[in-house]
Scaffold this motif. Structure first.
Motif, PDB file in Angstrom:
ATOM      1  N   PHE A   1       4.230  10.435   3.092  1.00 46.62           N
ATOM      2  CA  PHE A   1       5.568  10.146   3.587  1.00 46.62           C
ATOM      3  C   PHE A   1       6.311   8.902   3.090  1.00 46.62           C
ATOM      4  N   ASN A   2       5.411   8.085   2.554  1.00 48.65           N
ATOM      5  CA  ASN A   2       6.198   6.853   1.777  1.00 48.65           C
ATOM      6  C   ASN A   2       7.026   7.190   0.622  1.00 48.65           C
ATOM      7  N   PRO A   3       8.182   6.199   0.554  1.00 48.31           N
ATOM      8  CA  PRO A   3       8.971   6.783  -0.626  1.00 48.31           C
ATOM      9  C   PRO A   3       8.489   6.969  -1.947  1.00 48.31           C
ATOM     10  N   GLY A   4       7.293   6.291  -1.991  1.00 50.84           N
ATOM     11  CA  GLY A   4       6.470   6.484  -3.589  1.00 50.84           C
ATOM     12  C   GLY A   4       5.416   7.494  -3.607  1.00 50.84           C
ATOM     13  N   ASN A   5       5.277   7.981  -2.301  1.00 53.00           N
ATOM     14  CA  ASN A   5       4.488   9.107  -1.998  1.00 53.00           C
ATOM     15  C   ASN A   5       2.838   8.927  -2.147  1.00 53.00           C
ATOM     16  N   SER A   6       2.709   7.561  -1.890  1.00 50.99           N
ATOM     17  CA  SER A   6       1.330   7.243  -1.716  1.00 50.99           C
ATOM     18  C   SER A   6       1.289   5.884  -0.746  1.00 50.99           C
ATOM     19  N   VAL A   7       0.060   5.687  -0.163  1.00 53.20           N
ATOM     20  CA  VAL A   7      -0.430   4.389   0.490  1.00 53.20           C
ATOM     21  C   VAL A   7      -0.154   3.177  -0.127  1.00 53.20           C
ATOM     22  N   LYS A   8      -0.007   3.287  -1.584  1.00 58.38           N
ATOM     23  CA  LYS A   8      -0.014   2.287  -2.398  1.00 58.38           C
ATOM     24  C   LYS A   8       1.355   1.436  -2.540  1.00 58.38           C
ATOM     25  N   ASP A   9       2.468   2.200  -1.913  1.00 58.49           N
ATOM     26  CA  ASP A   9       3.752   1.533  -1.604  1.00 58.49           C
ATOM     27  C   ASP A   9       3.768   0.181  -0.683  1.00 58.49           C
ATOM     28  N   ARG A  10       2.667   0.335   0.085  1.00 63.95           N
ATOM     29  CA  ARG A  10       2.486  -0.782   1.082  1.00 63.95           C
ATOM     30  C   ARG A  10       2.051  -1.996   0.427  1.00 63.95           C
ATOM     31  N   MET A  11       0.880  -1.986  -0.227  1.00 66.41           N
ATOM     32  CA  MET A  11       0.705  -3.289  -1.081  1.00 66.41           C
ATOM     33  C   MET A  11       1.334  -3.452  -2.133  1.00 66.41           C
ATOM     34  N   ALA A  12       2.064  -2.652  -2.668  1.00 68.03           N
ATOM     35  CA  ALA A  12       2.752  -3.045  -3.975  1.00 68.03           C
ATOM     36  C   ALA A  12       4.000  -4.085  -3.412  1.00 68.03           C
ATOM     37  N   VAL A  13       4.661  -3.752  -2.343  1.00 69.06           N
ATOM     38  CA  VAL A  13       5.554  -4.846  -1.567  1.00 69.06           C
ATOM     39  C   VAL A  13       5.089  -6.029  -1.375  1.00 69.06           C
ATOM     40  N   LYS A  14       3.876  -6.097  -0.842  1.00 69.10           N
ATOM     41  CA  LYS A  14       3.272  -7.213  -0.262  1.00 69.10           C
ATOM     42  C   LYS A  14       2.860  -8.077  -1.354  1.00 69.10           C
ATOM     43  N   MET A  15       2.210  -7.580  -2.618  1.00 73.98           N
ATOM     44  CA  MET A  15       1.580  -8.260  -3.526  1.00 73.98           C
ATOM     45  C   MET A  15       2.690  -9.054  -4.363  1.00 73.98           C
ATOM     46  N   ILE A  16       3.951  -8.079  -4.577  1.00 75.76           N
ATOM     47  CA  ILE A  16       4.955  -8.961  -5.225  1.00 75.76           C
ATOM     48  C   ILE A  16       5.712  -9.978  -4.372  1.00 75.76           C
TER      49      ILE A  16
ATOM     50  N   MET B   1      -5.884 -10.234  -2.958  1.00 83.31           N
ATOM     51  CA  MET B   1      -6.175 -10.169  -1.553  1.00 83.31           C
ATOM     52  C   MET B   1      -4.737  -9.893  -0.887  1.00 83.31           C
ATOM     53  N   SER B   2      -3.709  -9.738  -1.217  1.00 80.46           N
ATOM     54  CA  SER B   2      -2.607  -9.211  -0.804  1.00 80.46           C
ATOM     55  C   SER B   2      -2.579  -7.804  -0.679  1.00 80.46           C
ATOM     56  N   ASN B   3      -3.487  -7.368  -1.346  1.00 84.36           N
ATOM     57  CA  ASN B   3      -3.640  -5.722  -1.216  1.00 84.36           C
ATOM     58  C   ASN B   3      -4.099  -5.400   0.173  1.00 84.36           C
ATOM     59  N   SER B   4      -5.313  -5.990   0.477  1.00 83.71           N
ATOM     60  CA  SER B   4      -5.892  -5.603   1.592  1.00 83.71           C
ATOM     61  C   SER B   4      -5.222  -6.356   2.795  1.00 83.71           C
ATOM     62  N   LEU B   5      -4.501  -7.381   2.743  1.00 77.54           N
ATOM     63  CA  LEU B   5      -3.462  -7.873   3.694  1.00 77.54           C
ATOM     64  C   LEU B   5      -2.733  -7.123   4.119  1.00 77.54           C
ATOM     65  N   ALA B   6      -1.913  -6.278   3.157  1.00 75.60           N
ATOM     66  CA  ALA B   6      -0.771  -5.418   3.644  1.00 75.60           C
ATOM     67  C   ALA B   6      -1.344  -4.491   4.513  1.00 75.60           C
ATOM     68  N   HIS B   7      -2.760  -3.756   4.345  1.00 71.72           N
ATOM     69  CA  HIS B   7      -3.113  -3.179   5.336  1.00 71.72           C
ATOM     70  C   HIS B   7      -3.462  -3.644   6.625  1.00 71.72           C
ATOM     71  N   TYR B   8      -4.050  -4.787   6.568  1.00 67.16           N
ATOM     72  CA  TYR B   8      -4.260  -5.687   7.783  1.00 67.16           C
ATOM     73  C   TYR B   8      -3.106  -5.581   8.670  1.00 67.16           C
ATOM     74  N   GLU B   9      -1.883  -6.021   7.964  1.00 67.20           N
ATOM     75  CA  GLU B   9      -0.757  -6.317   8.691  1.00 67.20           C
ATOM     76  C   GLU B   9       0.006  -4.995   9.213  1.00 67.20           C
ATOM     77  N   GLN B  10      -0.038  -4.021   8.393  1.00 69.72           N
ATOM     78  CA  GLN B  10       0.701  -2.825   8.526  1.00 69.72           C
ATOM     79  C   GLN B  10      -0.237  -1.551   8.823  1.00 69.72           C
ATOM     80  N   THR B  11      -0.918  -1.217   7.877  1.00 72.13           N
ATOM     81  CA  THR B  11      -1.531   0.315   8.458  1.00 72.13           C
ATOM     82  C   THR B  11      -2.306   0.234   9.399  1.00 72.13           C
ATOM     83  N   GLY B  12      -3.411  -0.870   9.525  1.00 67.30           N
ATOM     84  CA  GLY B  12      -4.194  -0.672  10.735  1.00 67.30           C
ATOM     85  C   GLY B  12      -3.360  -0.926  11.958  1.00 67.30           C
ATOM     86  N   PRO B  13      -2.367  -1.807  12.170  1.00 65.53           N
ATOM     87  CA  PRO B  13      -1.685  -1.776  13.643  1.00 65.53           C
ATOM     88  C   PRO B  13      -1.002  -0.420  13.817  1.00 65.53           C
TER      89      PRO B  13
END
Length: 453
Positions: free
Chosen positions: A37-52, A151-163
């Motif tokens: 359901f993410n706009p890029g159709n995958s979980v990777k959208d979350r960490m892409a934004v965070k890393m950039i 490490m911004s990759n896992s941090l994105a999921h710590y801040e978003q997906t986990g909560p």
């Protein structure tokens, strides 16, 4: 009015969906976090934004710069969306085992795609790890993302997906099950969930050809475990920094076939059109069923969309070629049904050996029946011809009748596959099937092996 300022603001808050038929044998509540359901159709959208955003903040990525990343496709899509909105150029380095759909989608959103071979060592100059690093060194004003060790990759999921998962389950989650590739999702989500409740179990789904499971259990990085595999998005031949093994309670491995078969089952039984790693996750979940109790709440994460695998797992021909299509092969006709209309290639007794060799090359076959005016009278195969050539270098100009072996056995269409298999031996590499009306077809050892499930 209710609207988003750009497409990036729609990332996250994906639904949690109860699974029913496909997990009927699991005695627990199983919920799927559907990241398509993410706009890029995958979980990777979350960490892409965070890393950039993190790279922008500390100056690694500068205005007008070029983003460079080695990707299996999904991270590239997330990076592409951010690059479009923020005005960056993007080069995606991708391995040749990834689906054509992924490559086409990346090009469609403006990324330059560089394709590298899969079957090389990570340190090989042709690997997508090495090519990514080299391009980053050669390209002015560029930034190499390196999702594996960023490490911004896992941090994105710590801040978003986990909560999100914690909130959506009202803190009742007992198990989190997810495929492991870069390690960002399992480590970020796992860290957050265990901080809320240390008793939550975190399970990783691995694939055969990957090092994760054995390394987690023994601490040994076994290069003998590394070999090419088909499953996309999970497993690695390296140990990314984003994989925090201390947070993971265990791994289970899933075969390429099971991952592909269950990818299709999810669509057929749940109406959820998701990708290859989701199939692996569901099969892995079933392998772990003894770990779950009726009161448990199990969350499994579906990484991406099935639209990226239309030419692969959702294509019958692709599945059949790899022996993944669950078809019931019981008779001779089942083995040849997909190519029954092809003409049987034969050679006549008075033709030269060179003619048979030419036909083998042209049609890429290894056995040919020999005929005369009375019907089938012999056979030739690669082994016969090789032995004849070793004995006599002039054999190519001899007639077939001088080198042919015994004729292939002939069976009827309805002959049980067990009976057909018994006719193969060291001396006999093929069986002919009588189609009626004077027509025949051939079954080889390769056909029999291809029918094994």
């Amino acid at each position: 009015m209710d609207f988003s300022n750009n497409i990036l603001e729609t990332i996250g808050n994906t639904p949690l969906v109860k699974l029913n038929k496909i997990v009927a044998e699991i005695d627990a509540l199983v919920l799927a976090k559907v990241e398509t359901f993410n706009p890029g159709n995958s979980v990777k959208d979350r960490m892409a934004v965070k890393m950039i955003e993190d790279a922008e903040a500390d100056g690694r990525l500068k205005p007008g710069g070029t983003i460079i990343e080695g990707t299996s496709g999904n991270t590239g899509m997330g990076l592409a969306l951010v690059a479009i909105v923020k005005g960056y150029k993007l080069i995606c380095v991708i391995s040749d085992k990834q689906s054509k759909e992924k490559m086409d989608i990346l090009r469609a959103v403006g990324a330059k795609v560089v394709v590298c071979p899969t079957d090389v060592e990570p340190t090989d100059s042709r690997s997508y790890y090495s090519v990514s690093k080299r391009l980053a060194e050669e390209t002015p004003n560029s930034w190499y993302v390196n999702q594996y060790d960023n490490m911004s990759n896992s941090l994105a999921h710590y801040e978003q997906t986990g909560p999100e998962i914690w909130k959506q389950t009202d803190g009742k989650i007992t198990h989190f099950v997810v495929g492991v590739g870069t390690g960002g999702t399992i480590s970020g989500v796992g860290k957050y969930l265990k901080e809320q409740n240390p008793n939550i179990k975190i399970w990783g789904i691995d694939t055969y050809g990957s090092v994760f499971k054995k390394y987690h259990e023994t601490g040994i990085f076994d290069e003998n475990e590394i070999y090419s595999y088909i499953t996309e998005g999970i497993g690695e031949d390296i140990l990314p920094k984003n994989v925090d093994f201390s947070l993971i309670d265990g791994f289970t491995k899933v075969t390429d076939k099971d991952a592909a078969v269950y990818t299709r089952k999810i669509a057929l039984e749940e109406g959820i059109f998701v990708g290859n790693s989701a199939g692996a996750c569901i099969k892995g979940l079933l392998q772990l069923k003894e770990h779950f109790k009726p009161e448990d709440v199990v969350v499994v994460l579906f990484h991406d969309s099935g639209s990226r695998y239309v030419g692969k797992m959702f294509n019958d021909d692709w599945m059949r070629e790899r022996g993944f299509l669950e078809e019931n092969v019981t008779k001779a006709e089942d083995v040849i049904k997909d190519h029954i209309d092809k003409e049987l290639i034969v050679v006549r007794t008075e033709e030269l050996v060179s003619h048979a060799i030419e036909r083998m090359r042209k049609y890429k076959i290894s056995q040919i029946p020999v005929v005369d005016i009375n019907g089938f009278v012999g056979s030739v195969d690669e082994t016969d011809l090789f032995r004849s050539y070793v004995a006599d270098k002039n054999v190519a100009e001899k007639p077939i009748k001088d080198v042919m072996g015994k004729p292939f056995p002939i069976v009827k269409l309805g002959t049980p596959i067990e009976e057909v298999s018994k006719l193969f031996s060291k001396e006999n590499d093929a069986v002919l099937v009588d189609l009626g009306n004077g027509h025949h077809h051939i079954i080889t050892k390769y056909d029999i092996i291809g029918s094994i499930k």
